[in-house]
Write a protein that holds these residues in place. Sequence first.
Motif, PDB file in Angstrom:
ATOM      1  N   LEU A   5      27.457   9.531 -16.325  1.00 14.72           N
ATOM      2  CA  LEU A   5      26.408   9.952 -17.251  1.00 14.72           C
ATOM      3  C   LEU A   5      26.383   8.992 -18.432  1.00 14.72           C
ATOM      4  N   ALA A   6      25.218   8.431 -18.736  1.00 16.96           N
ATOM      5  CA  ALA A   6      25.111   7.444 -19.805  1.00 16.96           C
ATOM      6  C   ALA A   6      23.898   7.736 -20.678  1.00 16.96           C
ATOM      7  N   GLN A   7      24.059   7.517 -22.006  1.00 16.97           N
ATOM      8  CA  GLN A   7      22.934   7.672 -22.915  1.00 16.97           C
ATOM      9  C   GLN A   7      22.102   6.394 -22.883  1.00 16.97           C
ATOM     10  N   ALA A   8      20.899   6.508 -22.364  1.00 14.40           N
ATOM     11  CA  ALA A   8      20.000   5.353 -22.261  1.00 14.40           C
ATOM     12  C   ALA A   8      18.608   5.858 -21.919  1.00 14.40           C
ATOM     13  N   ARG A   9      17.617   5.066 -22.264  1.00 13.12           N
ATOM     14  CA  ARG A   9      16.245   5.366 -21.867  1.00 13.12           C
ATOM     15  C   ARG A   9      16.046   4.972 -20.412  1.00 13.12           C
ATOM     16  N   PHE A  10      15.240   5.737 -19.687  1.00  5.22           N
ATOM     17  CA  PHE A  10      15.078   5.418 -18.270  1.00  5.22           C
ATOM     18  C   PHE A  10      14.273   4.145 -18.054  1.00  5.22           C
ATOM     19  N   GLY A  11      13.595   3.651 -19.096  1.00  2.00           N
ATOM     20  CA  GLY A  11      12.947   2.355 -18.972  1.00  2.00           C
ATOM     21  C   GLY A  11      13.943   1.230 -18.750  1.00  2.00           C
ATOM     22  N   ALA A  12      15.217   1.472 -19.078  1.00  4.47           N
ATOM     23  CA  ALA A  12      16.277   0.472 -18.898  1.00  4.47           C
ATOM     24  C   ALA A  12      17.132   0.781 -17.672  1.00  4.47           C
ATOM     25  N   LEU A  13      16.592   1.511 -16.709  1.00  2.00           N
ATOM     26  CA  LEU A  13      17.418   1.963 -15.589  1.00  2.00           C
ATOM     27  C   LEU A  13      17.959   0.816 -14.740  1.00  2.00           C
ATOM     28  N   ALA A  14      17.218  -0.275 -14.623  1.00  2.00           N
ATOM     29  CA  ALA A  14      17.720  -1.396 -13.827  1.00  2.00           C
ATOM     30  C   ALA A  14      18.956  -2.011 -14.466  1.00  2.00           C
ATOM     31  N   GLU A  15      18.893  -2.199 -15.787  1.00  4.32           N
ATOM     32  CA  GLU A  15      20.045  -2.747 -16.508  1.00  4.32           C
ATOM     33  C   GLU A  15      21.241  -1.796 -16.453  1.00  4.32           C
ATOM     34  N   GLU A  16      20.976  -0.491 -16.583  1.00  5.06           N
ATOM     35  CA  GLU A  16      22.066   0.480 -16.543  1.00  5.06           C
ATOM     36  C   GLU A  16      22.690   0.553 -15.153  1.00  5.06           C
ATOM     37  N   ALA A  17      21.882   0.502 -14.115  1.00  2.40           N
ATOM     38  CA  ALA A  17      22.424   0.504 -12.760  1.00  2.40           C
ATOM     39  C   ALA A  17      23.293  -0.727 -12.520  1.00  2.40           C
ATOM     40  N   GLU A  18      22.849  -1.870 -13.029  1.00  2.00           N
ATOM     41  CA  GLU A  18      23.634  -3.098 -12.901  1.00  2.00           C
ATOM     42  C   GLU A  18      24.941  -2.974 -13.680  1.00  2.00           C
ATOM     43  N   ARG A  19      24.853  -2.404 -14.883  1.00  2.00           N
ATOM     44  CA  ARG A  19      26.041  -2.276 -15.744  1.00  2.00           C
ATOM     45  C   ARG A  19      27.123  -1.418 -15.093  1.00  2.00           C
ATOM     46  N   PHE A  20      26.710  -0.398 -14.358  1.00  2.00           N
ATOM     47  CA  PHE A  20      27.685   0.505 -13.747  1.00  2.00           C
ATOM     48  C   PHE A  20      27.952   0.189 -12.269  1.00  2.00           C
ATOM     49  N   GLY A  21      27.510  -0.972 -11.818  1.00  2.00           N
ATOM     50  CA  GLY A  21      27.796  -1.380 -10.444  1.00  2.00           C
ATOM     51  C   GLY A  21      27.125  -0.521  -9.396  1.00  2.00           C
ATOM     52  N   MET A  22      25.912  -0.051  -9.678  1.00  2.00           N
ATOM     53  CA  MET A  22      25.225   0.859  -8.767  1.00  2.00           C
ATOM     54  C   MET A  22      24.055   0.195  -8.027  1.00  2.00           C
ATOM     55  N   THR A  23      23.834  -1.085  -8.226  1.00  2.00           N
ATOM     56  CA  THR A  23      22.721  -1.741  -7.553  1.00  2.00           C
ATOM     57  C   THR A  23      23.166  -2.352  -6.226  1.00  2.00           C
ATOM     58  N   PRO A  24      22.260  -2.413  -5.238  1.00  2.00           N
ATOM     59  CA  PRO A  24      20.915  -1.838  -5.270  1.00  2.00           C
ATOM     60  C   PRO A  24      20.966  -0.333  -5.057  1.00  2.00           C
ATOM     61  N   LEU A  25      19.992   0.374  -5.604  1.00  2.00           N
ATOM     62  CA  LEU A  25      19.941   1.827  -5.525  1.00  2.00           C
ATOM     63  C   LEU A  25      19.249   2.277  -4.241  1.00  2.00           C
ATOM     64  N   ASP A  26      19.679   3.442  -3.750  1.00  3.36           N
ATOM     65  CA  ASP A  26      19.026   4.052  -2.587  1.00  3.36           C
ATOM     66  C   ASP A  26      17.968   5.070  -2.998  1.00  3.36           C
ATOM     67  N   GLY A  27      17.935   5.427  -4.267  1.00  3.24           N
ATOM     68  CA  GLY A  27      16.912   6.369  -4.708  1.00  3.24           C
ATOM     69  C   GLY A  27      16.907   6.524  -6.217  1.00  3.24           C
ATOM     70  N   VAL A  28      15.713   6.763  -6.760  1.00  2.00           N
ATOM     71  CA  VAL A  28      15.530   7.035  -8.185  1.00  2.00           C
ATOM     72  C   VAL A  28      14.640   8.256  -8.310  1.00  2.00           C
ATOM     73  N   VAL A  29      15.053   9.219  -9.122  1.00  2.00           N
ATOM     74  CA  VAL A  29      14.227  10.389  -9.404  1.00  2.00           C
ATOM     75  C   VAL A  29      13.966  10.450 -10.900  1.00  2.00           C
ATOM     76  N   LEU A  30      12.715  10.676 -11.269  1.00  2.00           N
ATOM     77  CA  LEU A  30      12.300  10.772 -12.666  1.00  2.00           C
ATOM     78  C   LEU A  30      11.502  12.051 -12.846  1.00  2.00           C
ATOM     79  N   ASP A  31      11.915  12.866 -13.798  1.00  2.00           N
ATOM     80  CA  ASP A  31      11.235  14.121 -14.133  1.00  2.00           C
ATOM     81  C   ASP A  31      10.754  13.952 -15.570  1.00  2.00           C
ATOM     82  N   ILE A  32       9.480  13.610 -15.747  1.00  2.00           N
ATOM     83  CA  ILE A  32       8.979  13.056 -17.000  1.00  2.00           C
ATOM     84  C   ILE A  32       8.645  14.138 -18.026  1.00  2.00           C
ATOM     85  N   GLY A  33       8.826  13.823 -19.308  1.00  2.00           N
ATOM     86  CA  GLY A  33       8.368  14.706 -20.379  1.00  2.00           C
ATOM     87  C   GLY A  33       9.480  15.207 -21.269  1.00  2.00           C
ATOM     88  N   VAL A  34       9.194  16.292 -21.965  1.00  2.00           N
ATOM     89  CA  VAL A  34      10.160  16.890 -22.872  1.00  2.00           C
ATOM     90  C   VAL A  34      10.817  18.074 -22.173  1.00  2.00           C
TER      91      VAL A  34
END
Length: 343
Positions: free
Chosen positions: A82-111
Amino acid sequence: MKARTGEEAAVPHVPVLMEEALDALALKPGGRYLDGTFGAGGYSRALLAREPEALLLALDRDPNAIAGGAGLVAAMAGRLTLAQARFGALAEEAERFGMTPLDGVVLDIGVSSMQLDQAQRGFSFRFDGPLDMRMEADGQSAAELVNEADEGVLANIIYHYGEERRSRAVARAIVEARRKAPIATTKQLADLVAGIVRAEPTGPHPATRTFQALRIAVNDELGELVRALHAAEAALAPGGRLAVVTFHSLEDRIVKQFLAQRSGRAPAGSRHAPAAAVPEATFRLAIKGVVAPSEAEMRANPRARSAKLRAAERSEAPARAPDAELVALAVVPAPQARRRSRA
């Protein structure tokens, strides 16, 4: 994040279209997944339970959500990061945590419901609290925007992000009110808007669209969504799935246009504007059109009524550069100078 924009009586946090979104991800053993909107952990918890061998990186920009997820991280014994980050930076965060390439991304948008239900966060007019609306408790607050922005800027924000037809009248009333005293609380703003926008007998509170607009502007929500879609394209493996749940037309329009362009389904040109060469598709649609909540889900959770799920599968084609038309959908046009009438 989770369930959304209406201002009904408090509804316990319930992830919307969760089972349908997980179905769309086509989870596989040992897969690496990213939940870009952790919230209260509903999607993350369900994903890890459905696929016991999956690894998951979950992001949230709200520090309260990160703190609240510590117990789930511990319970998952290394399967959840679990990391504090905006999902717009998900590619960088996945790379940072050694999770690339990803098999799936789920986004549930809003407040999230939790944010709406906390008076001190200033997201909702159901409670009187400070006019804040910041998901990260950092940067410009809604009160600063309301009290400092030019009238034309406010009008455009309220019109484009809130789809409020009386945006100019609302902006004018805000400017007139703040000359006397700053607008500091949610009740002050809600009461002011209610005096301008006519309430419909069975419709939402008159301030709903204005509050939505300010929240989107303060948190750059549509800009983050555009960045997240491009980031998912860059981070997903061929065959990886993208599932996005949206809650209003502004969000859905961006997701729909992105997937149409990236799947080669963008509108063809006409004789007046011939189509340019179509790049190789980077996604294949996993769902035709959209999936909407069932009648039962909408009865159980009124905030689900406007939700839409779209999903696609990553192809072998290389990721493309960000699309300028899509980026423009997230930006409020600058106010235009009013023409002076001739004497």
